[in-house]
Design a protein around this motif. Sequence first.
Motif, PDB file in Angstrom:
ATOM      1  N   TYR A   1       0.840  -1.198   0.000  1.00  0.00           N
ATOM      2  CA  TYR A   1       0.000   0.000   0.000  1.00  0.00           C
ATOM      3  C   TYR A   1       0.875   1.247   0.000  1.00  0.00           C
ATOM      4  O   TYR A   1       1.973   1.252   0.564  1.00  0.00           O
ATOM      5  N   ARG A   2       0.345   2.278  -0.607  1.00  0.00           N
ATOM      6  CA  ARG A   2       0.920   3.608  -0.415  1.00  0.00           C
ATOM      7  C   ARG A   2       0.374   4.117   0.910  1.00  0.00           C
ATOM      8  O   ARG A   2      -0.834   4.069   1.153  1.00  0.00           O
ATOM      9  N   ALA A   3       1.271   4.608   1.750  1.00  0.00           N
ATOM     10  CA  ALA A   3       0.860   5.079   3.065  1.00  0.00           C
ATOM     11  C   ALA A   3       1.664   6.315   3.429  1.00  0.00           C
ATOM     12  O   ALA A   3       2.619   6.688   2.715  1.00  0.00           O
ATOM     13  N   VAL A   4       1.290   6.954   4.522  1.00  0.00           N
ATOM     14  CA  VAL A   4       2.036   8.101   5.038  1.00  0.00           C
ATOM     15  C   VAL A   4       2.343   7.847   6.503  1.00  0.00           C
ATOM     16  O   VAL A   4       1.552   7.231   7.228  1.00  0.00           O
ATOM     17  N   ASP A   5       3.520   8.325   6.931  1.00  0.00           N
ATOM     18  CA  ASP A   5       3.873   8.162   8.336  1.00  0.00           C
ATOM     19  C   ASP A   5       3.335   9.334   9.151  1.00  0.00           C
ATOM     20  O   ASP A   5       2.594  10.184   8.635  1.00  0.00           O
ATOM     21  N   GLY A   6       3.714   9.401  10.419  1.00  0.00           N
ATOM     22  CA  GLY A   6       3.193  10.445  11.297  1.00  0.00           C
ATOM     23  C   GLY A   6       3.589  11.837  10.859  1.00  0.00           C
ATOM     24  O   GLY A   6       2.886  12.815  11.169  1.00  0.00           O
ATOM     25  N   GLY A   7       4.690  11.973  10.134  1.00  0.00           N
ATOM     26  CA  GLY A   7       5.130  13.274   9.654  1.00  0.00           C
ATOM     27  C   GLY A   7       4.575  13.636   8.292  1.00  0.00           C
ATOM     28  O   GLY A   7       4.936  14.689   7.749  1.00  0.00           O
ATOM     29  N   GLY A   8       3.749  12.765   7.707  1.00  0.00           N
ATOM     30  CA  GLY A   8       3.148  13.047   6.401  1.00  0.00           C
ATOM     31  C   GLY A   8       3.987  12.602   5.213  1.00  0.00           C
ATOM     32  O   GLY A   8       3.612  12.856   4.065  1.00  0.00           O
ATOM     33  N   ASP A   9       5.123  11.918   5.460  1.00  0.00           N
ATOM     34  CA  ASP A   9       5.967  11.451   4.363  1.00  0.00           C
ATOM     35  C   ASP A   9       5.406  10.161   3.779  1.00  0.00           C
ATOM     36  O   ASP A   9       4.973   9.259   4.511  1.00  0.00           O
ATOM     37  N   ALA A  10       5.427  10.059   2.467  1.00  0.00           N
ATOM     38  CA  ALA A  10       4.910   8.880   1.779  1.00  0.00           C
ATOM     39  C   ALA A  10       5.873   7.709   1.929  1.00  0.00           C
ATOM     40  O   ALA A  10       7.089   7.868   1.832  1.00  0.00           O
ATOM     41  N   VAL A  11       5.314   6.519   2.163  1.00  0.00           N
ATOM     42  CA  VAL A  11       6.098   5.295   2.294  1.00  0.00           C
ATOM     43  C   VAL A  11       5.343   4.170   1.591  1.00  0.00           C
ATOM     44  O   VAL A  11       4.184   4.316   1.210  1.00  0.00           O
ATOM     45  N   ALA A  12       6.051   3.044   1.410  1.00  0.00           N
ATOM     46  CA  ALA A  12       5.416   1.831   0.899  1.00  0.00           C
ATOM     47  C   ALA A  12       5.269   0.862   2.068  1.00  0.00           C
ATOM     48  O   ALA A  12       6.256   0.486   2.701  1.00  0.00           O
ATOM     49  N   LEU A  13       4.038   0.471   2.367  1.00  0.00           N
ATOM     50  CA  LEU A  13       3.757  -0.413   3.488  1.00  0.00           C
ATOM     51  C   LEU A  13       3.298  -1.760   2.936  1.00  0.00           C
ATOM     52  O   LEU A  13       2.309  -1.833   2.203  1.00  0.00           O
ATOM     53  N   LYS A  14       4.014  -2.813   3.282  1.00  0.00           N
ATOM     54  CA  LYS A  14       3.667  -4.151   2.804  1.00  0.00           C
ATOM     55  C   LYS A  14       3.110  -4.969   3.957  1.00  0.00           C
ATOM     56  O   LYS A  14       3.818  -5.303   4.910  1.00  0.00           O
ATOM     57  N   MET A  15       1.814  -5.284   3.860  1.00  0.00           N
ATOM     58  CA  MET A  15       1.169  -6.145   4.839  1.00  0.00           C
ATOM     59  C   MET A  15       1.320  -7.592   4.407  1.00  0.00           C
ATOM     60  O   MET A  15       0.988  -7.954   3.282  1.00  0.00           O
ATOM     61  N   LEU A  16       1.839  -8.426   5.310  1.00  0.00           N
ATOM     62  CA  LEU A  16       1.957  -9.843   4.985  1.00  0.00           C
ATOM     63  C   LEU A  16       0.569 -10.463   4.923  1.00  0.00           C
ATOM     64  O   LEU A  16      -0.347 -10.075   5.662  1.00  0.00           O
ATOM     65  N   HIS A  17       0.404 -11.439   4.035  1.00  0.00           N
ATOM     66  CA  HIS A  17      -0.860 -12.151   3.933  1.00  0.00           C
ATOM     67  C   HIS A  17      -1.186 -12.827   5.269  1.00  0.00           C
ATOM     68  O   HIS A  17      -0.277 -13.174   6.033  1.00  0.00           O
ATOM     69  N   PRO A  18      -2.459 -13.048   5.573  1.00  0.00           N
ATOM     70  CA  PRO A  18      -2.844 -13.589   6.894  1.00  0.00           C
ATOM     71  C   PRO A  18      -2.129 -14.879   7.265  1.00  0.00           C
ATOM     72  O   PRO A  18      -1.667 -15.046   8.390  1.00  0.00           O
ATOM     73  N   HIS A  19      -2.001 -15.806   6.307  1.00  0.00           N
ATOM     74  CA  HIS A  19      -1.382 -17.089   6.641  1.00  0.00           C
ATOM     75  C   HIS A  19       0.109 -16.917   6.911  1.00  0.00           C
ATOM     76  O   HIS A  19       0.733 -17.754   7.565  1.00  0.00           O
ATOM     77  N   ILE A  20       0.704 -15.812   6.416  1.00  0.00           N
ATOM     78  CA  ILE A  20       2.118 -15.529   6.686  1.00  0.00           C
ATOM     79  C   ILE A  20       2.257 -14.817   8.022  1.00  0.00           C
ATOM     80  O   ILE A  20       3.101 -15.153   8.855  1.00  0.00           O
ATOM     81  N   GLY A  21       1.405 -13.801   8.229  1.00  0.00           N
ATOM     82  CA  GLY A  21       1.503 -13.027   9.457  1.00  0.00           C
ATOM     83  C   GLY A  21       1.246 -13.842  10.705  1.00  0.00           C
ATOM     84  O   GLY A  21       1.733 -13.506  11.787  1.00  0.00           O
ATOM     85  N   SER A  22       0.452 -14.919  10.565  1.00  0.00           N
ATOM     86  CA  SER A  22       0.162 -15.749  11.734  1.00  0.00           C
ATOM     87  C   SER A  22       1.143 -16.896  11.908  1.00  0.00           C
ATOM     88  O   SER A  22       1.006 -17.693  12.834  1.00  0.00           O
ATOM     89  N   ASP A  23       2.119 -16.975  11.017  1.00  0.00           N
ATOM     90  CA  ASP A  23       3.117 -18.050  11.041  1.00  0.00           C
ATOM     91  C   ASP A  23       4.378 -17.550  11.748  1.00  0.00           C
ATOM     92  O   ASP A  23       5.060 -16.646  11.274  1.00  0.00           O
ATOM     93  N   ALA A  24       4.689 -18.158  12.891  1.00  0.00           N
ATOM     94  CA  ALA A  24       5.854 -17.721  13.671  1.00  0.00           C
ATOM     95  C   ALA A  24       7.148 -17.894  12.886  1.00  0.00           C
ATOM     96  O   ALA A  24       8.073 -17.085  12.998  1.00  0.00           O
ATOM     97  N   VAL A  25       7.229 -18.957  12.073  1.00  0.00           N
ATOM     98  CA  VAL A  25       8.441 -19.190  11.283  1.00  0.00           C
ATOM     99  C   VAL A  25       8.626 -18.084  10.252  1.00  0.00           C
ATOM    100  O   VAL A  25       9.726 -17.565  10.049  1.00  0.00           O
ATOM    101  N   ALA A  26       7.522 -17.686   9.569  1.00  0.00           N
ATOM    102  CA  ALA A  26       7.606 -16.627   8.566  1.00  0.00           C
ATOM    103  C   ALA A  26       7.973 -15.303   9.210  1.00  0.00           C
ATOM    104  O   ALA A  26       8.741 -14.512   8.643  1.00  0.00           O
ATOM    105  N   ARG A  27       7.405 -15.041  10.412  1.00  0.00           N
ATOM    106  CA  ARG A  27       7.751 -13.787  11.081  1.00  0.00           C
ATOM    107  C   ARG A  27       9.215 -13.782  11.498  1.00  0.00           C
ATOM    108  O   ARG A  27       9.879 -12.743  11.436  1.00  0.00           O
ATOM    109  N   ASP A  28       9.726 -14.934  11.902  1.00  0.00           N
ATOM    110  CA  ASP A  28      11.149 -15.019  12.242  1.00  0.00           C
ATOM    111  C   ASP A  28      12.000 -14.756  11.011  1.00  0.00           C
ATOM    112  O   ASP A  28      13.040 -14.084  11.089  1.00  0.00           O
ATOM    113  N   ARG A  29      11.549 -15.248   9.895  1.00  0.00           N
ATOM    114  CA  ARG A  29      12.271 -14.999   8.643  1.00  0.00           C
ATOM    115  C   ARG A  29      12.276 -13.510   8.319  1.00  0.00           C
ATOM    116  O   ARG A  29      13.290 -12.948   7.896  1.00  0.00           O
ATOM    117  N   LEU A  30      11.130 -12.856   8.493  1.00  0.00           N
ATOM    118  CA  LEU A  30      11.044 -11.423   8.235  1.00  0.00           C
ATOM    119  C   LEU A  30      12.014 -10.670   9.129  1.00  0.00           C
ATOM    120  O   LEU A  30      12.687  -9.735   8.696  1.00  0.00           O
TER     121      LEU A  30
END
Length: 564
Positions: free
Chosen positions: A30-59
């Motif tokens: 996603y295109r997003a903005v931080d608290g200071g208003g600067d544009a950033v790219a925010l990548k949300m992991l898919h649900p099956h990845i975000g709930s996987d402890a091994v995948a989060r350790d890899r991240l």
Amino acid sequence: MERMGLEPGTEIGGYTVVAPLGSGGMGTVYRAVDGGGDAVALKMLHPHIGSDAVARDRLRREVHALQKLRHPGVAAILDAEADSTEAFLVTELVPGDNLEEHVRERGPLDAEELLDLAEGLRDALVAVHGAGVVHRDLKPSNVIVGDDGPVLIDFGIAQAADDSRLTAEGMVLGTPGYLAPELLDGDEPDTSSDFWGWAAILAFAATGRDPFGTRPLEAVLARARSGDVDLAGLGPLTTAALRHALAPAAADRTSPDDVVAALTVVVAEGESIADETDTALLVADDLVGTTVLAAEPATVAVASRTVPPAIANDGHTRAFDPTDLAPVGADGEWEEDPEGVDWINDDLDASEEPEPEGSGYERPPARRRWGTLLAAALLLGSAGALYPGVTLIVFAVLVLIVRTAGSTVEAMHGRRERAGVRRSDRAVATATVPWHLLRSLVGLIPSLVVGASVVVILLGLSWWLIGDGRWVIGDSPSGQEPQGLTAAILVGTIVLLGAAVVWWGPLSLMTRIGARRVLAVVAPGRTGALVATVVLLAASAVFLAQIFSGSEITWAPLPTPVLP
């Protein structure tokens, strides 16, 4: 609960979502903005990845490695959250189109743009590998064409080079057609597989087409495994460099530095394209999507069934099992194939044309420069009329220089024809200059001897005509050195004829080729030739003005002749 398909205005970890940018094998960006208003790219992991402890350790491991990396060709990692089911990654938002969009809208890159892309991505990958990370999902949509050069993005499936594999056992994660053949067979990703993907990106950028096609999936994989890359329409040197860089076996691949060296030669010297091929612009159906592929297991037979044809690159992430990939019959049904996709390999091998002998390199032509040559001859004759000794010495030195340059350059082109372009070509050529100087000196002797003989014969004939009273040199009396307009014209003509014999005499071909090579560098193109011709004519005009104004002939360092 994980929140996917985020609406604009949604806040995640202190970042406000603005709009979706795309989806890949590990998450949605996603295109997003931080608290200071600067544009950033925010990548949300898919649900099956975000709930996987091994995948989060890899991240966590990847972020730790990449946050230490600062390179203009790599999107900087700004923030990450790996300790929550809503795991995400934040990188700088690089302005510009991705390479896939850029090529689809503007067509394939020209030679100079392709070289810039190759150098920029090579340097970026070297930096990434230096941080201990393998990108693993190199493809056109993961390269941003920025104002300051290409930028590598999306490390969502990057893998630490010194970590054990953290993906599901037996699964291959990547994009068909941009995934190195050894990864399809279950090998670990490494720098070599990344640079195979780099070469595939260059092939796409140069042709505007996916290098191994887009569908069906089994055909794309078979072409990649056999090295059957689509490079139609490219010149021989570019084709040879990219084909060898995309060799199926890692040990057979041309190094990235040698590929860049070949593209540098193409930019500097050009290359001919034998067959003109229409450029095919990409359409929406050709968008490349990241796909999870199962590594090829033991071959088994599957029952025929009616399913849609497999599509390799349709912009969506899906899982494929190679045991389910069978060829499609004329009625649109899957046919039994107990040999998997081997029939495609056999068919491709049977129809493949033999590789041309040599490296595919074609030496650039040494073009004749008649206008510049005639202007130089006029300068030689006019200067020789007033300063015959100095002119002959300067001419001999220049001939030796251009002959040495020609011999050195032609030898380099010969090596390239046999073994291809190497980064060390110029260094080797420089180191061999003394040898080529010696060769040129020895090779120049026959034409110098013949030229000197012609000058002596002409002088003897002239002296006989003058002594016999059949020829009078202006107002120069007998027993005095020849001076005046007639003497100057005679001397200039003799100098010019002697030089012509050296230029076209025995073993003189390399002298002429060397002159063409040197002129191509010091006075390139039509503009350079025009400038060189004008300068030579202007210098000739100076000497001609002196001749017609009655300037005396300066014989030194030759002995002063005396009329009989």
